[in-house]
Design a protein around this motif. Structure first.
Motif, short mmCIF file in Angstrom:
data_model
loop_
_atom_site.label_atom_id
_atom_site.label_comp_id
_atom_site.label_asym_id
_atom_site.label_seq_id
_atom_site.Cartn_x
_atom_site.Cartn_y
_atom_site.Cartn_z
N HIS A 147 53.60 -50.91 -2.52
CA HIS A 147 53.45 -49.15 -3.27
C HIS A 147 52.12 -49.44 -3.98
O HIS A 147 51.66 -48.10 -3.61
N TRP A 148 51.69 -50.54 -4.05
CA TRP A 148 50.39 -50.47 -4.93
C TRP A 148 48.86 -50.47 -4.17
O TRP A 148 47.97 -49.92 -3.86
N LEU A 149 49.35 -50.81 -2.30
CA LEU A 149 48.65 -50.55 -1.66
C LEU A 149 48.49 -48.97 -1.15
O LEU A 149 47.06 -48.19 -1.17
N THR A 150 49.36 -48.81 -1.30
CA THR A 150 49.13 -46.82 -0.91
C THR A 150 48.81 -46.30 -2.29
O THR A 150 47.86 -45.50 -1.56
N ALA A 151 49.11 -46.53 -3.28
CA ALA A 151 48.72 -45.70 -4.23
C ALA A 151 47.68 -45.63 -4.48
O ALA A 151 47.08 -45.08 -5.07
N VAL A 152 46.95 -46.79 -4.67
CA VAL A 152 45.31 -46.97 -4.92
C VAL A 152 44.63 -46.24 -3.53
O VAL A 152 43.62 -45.75 -3.76
N SER A 153 44.83 -46.77 -2.16
CA SER A 153 44.17 -45.74 -1.37
C SER A 153 43.94 -44.07 -1.37
O SER A 153 43.27 -43.63 -1.88
N PHE A 154 45.33 -43.68 -1.97
CA PHE A 154 45.73 -42.19 -2.09
C PHE A 154 44.47 -42.19 -2.95
O PHE A 154 44.03 -40.96 -2.89
N VAL A 155 44.62 -43.25 -4.27
CA VAL A 155 43.53 -42.08 -5.64
C VAL A 155 41.89 -42.03 -5.30
O VAL A 155 41.69 -41.18 -5.40
N LEU A 156 42.01 -43.37 -4.67
CA LEU A 156 40.72 -43.21 -3.69
C LEU A 156 40.11 -42.15 -2.53
O LEU A 156 39.06 -41.74 -3.17
N LYS B 57 31.76 -40.53 0.88
CA LYS B 57 32.66 -40.11 2.68
C LYS B 57 32.98 -41.37 3.28
O LYS B 57 34.37 -41.45 4.43
N TYR B 58 32.36 -41.95 3.23
CA TYR B 58 32.90 -43.73 4.24
C TYR B 58 33.87 -44.53 3.23
O TYR B 58 34.38 -44.53 3.65
N VAL B 59 33.47 -44.39 2.14
CA VAL B 59 35.02 -45.12 0.96
C VAL B 59 36.47 -44.59 1.66
O VAL B 59 37.28 -44.69 2.16
N HIS B 60 35.88 -42.99 1.85
CA HIS B 60 36.92 -42.07 2.45
C HIS B 60 37.66 -42.51 3.68
O HIS B 60 39.27 -42.40 3.79
N ASN B 61 36.39 -42.78 4.19
CA ASN B 61 36.78 -42.98 5.91
C ASN B 61 37.88 -44.17 6.18
O ASN B 61 38.98 -44.12 6.96
N PHE B 62 37.21 -45.24 5.57
CA PHE B 62 37.96 -46.67 5.21
C PHE B 62 39.29 -46.34 4.93
O PHE B 62 39.66 -47.75 5.13
N THR B 63 38.94 -45.73 3.87
CA THR B 63 40.01 -46.16 2.23
C THR B 63 41.82 -45.72 3.48
O THR B 63 42.62 -45.76 3.50
N SER B 64 41.04 -44.69 4.46
CA SER B 64 42.89 -44.12 5.32
C SER B 64 43.29 -45.07 5.85
O SER B 64 44.19 -44.74 5.97
N LEU B 65 42.77 -45.67 6.11
CA LEU B 65 43.57 -46.70 7.12
C LEU B 65 44.34 -48.43 6.26
O LEU B 65 45.62 -48.22 7.39
N SER B 66 44.24 -48.31 4.86
CA SER B 66 45.01 -48.96 4.37
C SER B 66 45.70 -48.18 3.69
O SER B 66 46.94 -48.47 3.73
N PHE B 67 45.22 -47.04 3.44
CA PHE B 67 46.77 -45.43 3.03
C PHE B 67 48.17 -45.77 4.32
O PHE B 67 48.86 -45.49 4.23
N VAL B 68 47.14 -45.33 5.21
CA VAL B 68 48.55 -45.58 7.08
C VAL B 68 48.85 -46.26 6.45
O VAL B 68 50.69 -46.49 7.08
N VAL B 69 48.20 -47.68 6.97
CA VAL B 69 49.34 -49.06 6.16
C VAL B 69 50.52 -49.22 5.29
O VAL B 69 51.37 -49.53 5.36
N GLY B 70 49.96 -48.74 4.34
CA GLY B 70 51.17 -48.24 3.24
C GLY B 70 51.66 -47.55 2.94
O GLY B 70 52.93 -48.02 3.17
N LEU B 71 51.70 -46.60 3.69
CA LEU B 71 51.94 -45.48 3.48
C LEU B 71 53.68 -46.02 4.95
O LEU B 71 54.86 -45.57 4.89
N ILE B 72 53.40 -46.65 5.66
CA ILE B 72 54.29 -46.82 6.94
C ILE B 72 54.81 -47.88 6.64
O ILE B 72 56.35 -48.53 6.87
#
Length: 327
Positions: A128-137, A169-184
């Motif tokens: 949950h927190w992996l997805t949540a923190v990624s989403f906030v960023l 922009k770099y944060v947005h691009n790389f954080t998208s990977l952790s968001f997808v992992v958390g979402l799955i």
């Protein structure tokens, strides 16, 4: 041969038409202005549906300088998205503020019992927190892309805004990977508990727990939480797919498809942010004891009885099988 009078008339008529154009080419001091244009760029673009340039690389898309849908996309991104996004997000913040001022936090009616019950295991909270923190960023850096030029640029100046936007922009691009992992992980872990059941209809009929005179029965998750889950999953898939199309442009897509992906990404992201703002409110200020579930993993027994009575009964039956009624 034309007569002198006819020649004079043609010359006079041509000079009359050319006078405004010539006047436009003169500067304020009366001197010729070589940078002036007889026709404005805006009017010129209206006359030209498409404009192509000459290139030396095989990619023909790179030669397109102007195309009609590009101007439509620009209007969406610079006008519609600004007004629509601001209306949705600010409107949600105002609605939640009004709800807090009118109703206040939803208290545990029986008070705290002092006894705790495990609601979420460590790995569930990590997901949950992996997805949540990624989403906030992602949300903050994405809002900078949309509103940064309006909100931040006048405040911090062009140089600082340029550095900040590049970093964002770099944060947005790389954080998208952790968001997808958390979402799955969330999809897999909580899928079964979020399937619709008959008790969800009863929960809705009883006011979803917001009517103090009525008790709304619920399992591990109530209908409101299930709706957040399913809407979040749908929105998460939409922003992930469209985001990766933008992250790797023109890999199987053309210009029109890239523009469509950007529109989908922006619209869904704005609605997603509004949804999560409501989710954050309910989990913090809106309901007493709710944050503890994802904070420590444990909730007060009275909270569990009041908001998730069926799940509480199941947990008690697992801990004390002898207390289960005989069939």
């Amino acid at each position: 041969m034309r007569c002198p009078a006819s020649i004079f008339a043609v010359v006079f008529f041509s000079a009359t038409l050319a006078a405004p154009a010539f006047a436009q080419k003169l500067g304020p001091d009366g001197a010729p202005n070589p940078t002036a244009s007889v026709i404005s760029e805006h009017d010129l673009l209206k006359l030209m549906s498409r404009a192509h340039g000459q290139i030396d690389i095989p990619d023909s898309k790179a030669a397109v300088l102007i195309q009609p849908m590009g101007r439509t996309w620009d209007y969406f991104h610079e006008v519609l998205l600004h007004w629509g996004g601001a209306t949705v997000i600010i409107g949600m913040i105002l609605a939640l503020t009004a709800a807090y001022l009118v109703m206040g936090p939803l208290r545990i009616s029986g008070g705290r019992s002092g006894k705790k019950l495990l609601r979420f295991k460590a790995f569930e909270r990590f997901s949950h927190w992996l997805t949540a923190v990624s989403f906030v960023l992602l949300g903050l850096t994405g809002l900078n892309i949309t509103f940064g030029k309006i909100v931040l640029l006048p405040v911090i100046g062009p140089e600082a805004f340029s550095d900040l936007s590049q970093f964002a922009k770099y944060v947005h691009n790389f954080t998208s990977l952790s968001f997808v992992v958390g979402l799955i992980l969330i999809v897999v872990i909580f899928f079964r508990d979020n399937l619709l059941q008959r008790v969800d209809i009863d929960w809705l009929k009883q006011g979803g727990g917001f009517i103090k005179s009525k008790h709304a029965p619920a399992g591990r998750f109530n209908l409101g939480e299930k709706m957040v889950y399913w809407f979040s999953m749908a929105a998460g898939v939409a922003v992930s797919v469209s985001g990766f199309l933008l992250l790797f442009p023109f890999y199987g897509t053309n210009i029109a498809e890239m523009q469509f992906a950007q529109v989908v990404h922006a619209v869904v992201a704005v609605l997603f942010i509004a949804l999560i703002l409501a989710h954050i409110y309910i989990g913090t200020l809106g309901m007493e004891g709710a944050f503890e579930a994802m904070g420590t993993g444990e909730v007060d027994v009275n909270w569990a009885k009041e908001h998730h009575d069926l799940w509480f009964a199941q947990q008690q039956a697992r801990e004390n099988p002898s207390a289960m009624p005989a069939e």
